[in-house]
Design a protein around this motif. Structure first.
Motif, PDB file in Angstrom:
ATOM      1  N   THR A 562       3.591 -15.967 -51.998  1.00 42.58           N
ATOM      2  CA  THR A 562       4.117 -16.885 -52.948  1.00 42.58           C
ATOM      3  C   THR A 562       3.126 -17.073 -54.058  1.00 42.58           C
ATOM      4  O   THR A 562       2.110 -17.207 -53.993  1.00 42.58           O
ATOM      5  N   HIS A 563       3.796 -17.308 -55.196  1.00 40.68           N
ATOM      6  CA  HIS A 563       2.902 -17.438 -56.561  1.00 40.68           C
ATOM      7  C   HIS A 563       3.274 -18.543 -57.306  1.00 40.68           C
ATOM      8  O   HIS A 563       4.410 -18.953 -57.820  1.00 40.68           O
ATOM      9  N   PRO A 564       2.292 -19.757 -57.110  1.00 42.29           N
ATOM     10  CA  PRO A 564       2.675 -21.088 -57.692  1.00 42.29           C
ATOM     11  C   PRO A 564       2.426 -20.576 -59.191  1.00 42.29           C
ATOM     12  O   PRO A 564       1.085 -20.638 -59.832  1.00 42.29           O
ATOM     13  N   CYS A 616      -0.953 -17.611 -61.929  1.00 39.47           N
ATOM     14  CA  CYS A 616      -0.719 -18.189 -60.657  1.00 39.47           C
ATOM     15  C   CYS A 616      -1.939 -19.068 -60.467  1.00 39.47           C
ATOM     16  O   CYS A 616      -2.956 -18.707 -60.706  1.00 39.47           O
ATOM     17  N   ASN A 618      -2.775 -19.843 -57.404  1.00 38.56           N
ATOM     18  CA  ASN A 618      -3.652 -19.415 -56.116  1.00 38.56           C
ATOM     19  C   ASN A 618      -4.790 -18.470 -56.931  1.00 38.56           C
ATOM     20  O   ASN A 618      -4.509 -17.425 -57.387  1.00 38.56           O
ATOM     21  N   HIS A 621      -5.480 -15.179 -56.881  1.00 35.72           N
ATOM     22  CA  HIS A 621      -4.521 -14.134 -57.244  1.00 35.72           C
ATOM     23  C   HIS A 621      -4.610 -13.902 -58.776  1.00 35.72           C
ATOM     24  O   HIS A 621      -4.700 -13.225 -59.385  1.00 35.72           O
ATOM     25  N   MET A 626      -3.617 -12.093 -62.005  1.00 31.21           N
ATOM     26  CA  MET A 626      -2.100 -12.729 -62.313  1.00 31.21           C
ATOM     27  C   MET A 626      -2.321 -13.680 -63.426  1.00 31.21           C
ATOM     28  O   MET A 626      -2.205 -14.973 -63.184  1.00 31.21           O
TER      29      MET A 626
HETATM   30 CU    CU Z   1      -0.152 -15.870 -56.773  1.00 23.19          CU
END
Ligand code: CU
Ligand code: C2O
Length: 650
Positions: A562-564, A616, A618, A621, A626
């Motif tokens: 999952t990428h917030p 992202c 996270n 990440h 990202m």
């Molecule tokens: Cu992510």
């Protein structure tokens, strides 16, 4: 399968071995064809999921498979039927099977290494390597001289080394925010883009007249004016390292803004917020980014983009007008994957000018540090006394790197705001869990019932909050909070009412972010990077806009995590998810979870000039690539990655 067929068909072979080679080749052919339905299913989710498969992997494999079958099958069949003594088949037989092997390997490499978008140069290199491998095989099977084999092998190594070296070198170049991906439907930015594409930082010497255009503005000029009208609210935050003993007695090594979490900054709509940041002893440097608050670009707190990291002994002053009420938070944006996790965060609450509708206002940031989970400031259960019949607003803030889920037991509740923005006509719900993306905020409201209300989280069963209507009972007296971890999730995209979302007016710009995981060089370091459009920061082309544009952004997640996704300086209007139009209340978010396989369509109104990070949340990440920028044409920055302040934008 193809590889087994190649090995089996090479050398002197018996009839039995010929049968086996045929079986392996048949298996290879079936496996090749079997990919088709899967690719078609993926295509149903969008072009982003299959581009390299449809344009490269499948055609190359199919072609090689057909060639292999046409060339290798007849002689293998003849030998198998004849059943005579071991025979050596002509070199073209194992070579054809080897070609299919190379094509299959190249296809897998294309999906994992190239991904989306399919880079023609990379595809060409892969094809060349596959051909060379096949050539080497032919030379070996045909017992050509060692010099031919060595020559082909040397050529292959050269191609491989050269392309890896090129990728490595490109990864070392400084960020180029002017490198663009967006195409203007209206084209009105074309003249500006042609001659005055701003260069960034150290590059500006090579600029093509960027300095001469009156349209160029530095992020340093995009600050809140000192004399902006409004009542002043001043705060000083001192960032330092501290060993903090939690309620449980556990000790954590923390970096924080004076306390863990940092002080709650509570202001009124219309206030001018002035924050003086000092760094006492955080060697890595600190900044303050106002997460979700759409401040002027120069106040955004991104090291290496809007300012230099504040090193020990240094300070920085932020100023912004608190014109948007709601729940926000702040955190460092210098090496944030380490700093935020260790405690460089706090909450920012802007009360609406008319006052808060509820009688009680409780702010609950959730944060994991070390092995502990903090709800608010405590890693143990806490209780609050709230008289029955009185209204409560709970501001749930996820400051972690992973999504977190909350449960409210003992009362129906309404979700009144998401990411600071009020939701229209929120209906009461119960027995549904509230999932918040990393960095996101959800405000819920309820009326205190006669019995206790428990707030729990799946992040940990240790801390929870009990709201008790009677005389303040201790957590022990109230007993253990009920486990509601099985509750279904409340989906914000169909929640609430009011008028349906309409696309704002303005020239449309299309942009896409395709999220994946691919091996890349991250500023020279090989990583299994978190990629956007096939690249890692700072090599991801910016979304380039003019003020007034409306960006139609498609975000597709090809990966398994999952990428917030978080946008700085703007909120996005959610239009659809997986092709299903958003219904319910108009939803403006600054952080939205894009789960594996999901496609989100959102709109961003370009109304806040600057160079803005989109990444992202996270933060691990983000640190592994990202992260990219939305760049307004004509905006430049004097700050750079690294340098004397060792700026690290994530
Ligand atoms: Cu992510
Ligand atoms: Cu909350 Cu760029 O971050």
């Amino acid at each position: 399968m193809w590889c087994a067929a190649t090995v089996t068909a090479a050398g002197e072979i018996t009839a039995a071995r010929a049968w086996r080679a045929l079986a392996f080749a048949g298996g290879g052919l079936l496996a090749t064809l079997a990919q088709l339905p899967f690719v078609l299913i993926l295509l149903g989710q969008g072009w982003w999921f299959v581009q390299e498969k449809l344009l490269f992997a499948l055609p190359v494999q199919l072609l090689a498979a057909v060639v292999a079958v046409v060339i290798a099958a007849p002689p293998l069949l003849r030998l198998a039927r004849a059943g005579s003594n071991p025979t050596r088949l002509p070199a073209r037989v194992p070579t054809a099977l080897l070609a299919a092997t190379s094509a299959a390997i190249a296809s897998v490499v294309a999906s994992t290494l190239i991904g989306y978008p399919l880079e023609p140069a990379a595809a060409a290199v892969l094809t060349l390597l596959a051909l060379l491998a096949t050539g080497i095989g032919y030379a070996l099977f045909a017992r050509a001289g060692r010099r031919v084999v060595a020559g082909l092998a040397a050529l292959g190594s050269l191609v491989l080394v050269a392309s890896v070296a090129l990728a490595w070198m490109t990864s070392m170049a400084p960020p180029d925010f002017a490198g663009e991906q967006a195409s203007h439907a209206s084209g009105h930015g074309a003249t500006l883009a042609a001659g005055t594409g701003p260069d960034v930082g150290a590059n500006s010497a090579s600029g093509t007249g960027a300095a001469s255009g009156p349209t160029t503005v530095s992020v340093d000029e995009l600050r809140t004016p000192e004399d902006v009208p409004g009542p002043r609210r001043q705060f000083t935050l001192r960032a330092g390292t501290e060993s903090v003993t939690l309620a449980s007695g556990d000790t954590v090594q923390s970096w924080n803004y004076g306390s863990l979490p940092g002080p709650e900054l509570r202001v009124q709509q219309g206030d001018v917020v002035e924050v003086h940041l000092e760094n006492v002893d955080v060697e890595a440097g600190v900044t303050i980014h106002w997460h979700g608050y759409d401040v002027p670009n120069g106040e955004d707190g991104v090291a290496g983009v809007t300012q230099d990291a504040v090193l020990p002994g240094e300070s920085f002053d932020y100023r912004f007008v608190a014109d948007q009420p709601g729940s926000y938070w702040y955190h460092t944006h210098q090496n944030a994957s380490r700093g935020v996790q260790r405690g460089l965060y706090g909450t920012l609450i802007v009360e609406p000018s008319g006052g808060i509708a509820e009688q009680h206002d409780v702010v609950v940031p959730l944060h994991s540090i070390g092995d502990s989970v903090l709800l608010g400031a405590s890693d143990l259960p806490t209780t609050m006394r709230i008289p029955a019949g009185e209204s409560v607003r709970l501001r749930l803030i996820n400051t972690d790197g992973l999504p977190n889920t909350f449960h409210l037991d003992g009362t129906p509740f309404a979700v009144v705001a998401a990411d600071g923005y009020e939701l229209a006509e929120p209906p009461p719900v119960s027995a549904q869990s509230i999932r918040i993306p990393a960095g996101g905020r959800i405000d819920v409201a309820f009326t205190m019932p006669e019995g206790p209300v428990y707030l729990t989280t799946d992040a940990s069963r240790t801390p929870w909050i009990a709201f008790a209507p009677g005389a303040a009972a201790s957590a022990a007296q109230l007993g253990r909070a009920p486990d509601r971890s099985g509750e279904p999730e409340l989906d914000l995209l169909g929640y609430g009412g009011g008028p349906a979302a309409v696309l704002p007016d303005g020239p449309l710009v299309r942009a896409e972010m395709v999220l994946d995981r691919n091996p890349r060089f991250l500023q020279g370091v090989p990583v299994n990077g978190y990629t956007v459009n096939g690249a890692v920061y700072p090599r991801i082309p910016s979304i380039t806009v003019n003020e007034g544009d409306v960006v139609l952004l498609s975000v597709a997640n090809r990966g398994w995590e999952t990428h917030p996704m978080h946008v700085h300086g703007h909120h996005v209007l959610v239009l659809s998810r997986n092709g299903v139009a958003a219904s319910g209340a108009e939803t403006w978010l600054d952080t939205f979870d894009v789960r594996p396989g999901e496609v989100w369509e959102v709109a961003v109104v370009a109304d806040n000039p600057g160079i803005w990070m989109d990444h992202c949340h996270n933060l691990d990440h983000a640190a592994e690539g990202m992260m990219m920028a939305m760049h307004y044409r004509g905006v430049t920055t004097p700050y750079e990655h690294g340098g004397a302040h060792d700026n690290r934008s994530e």
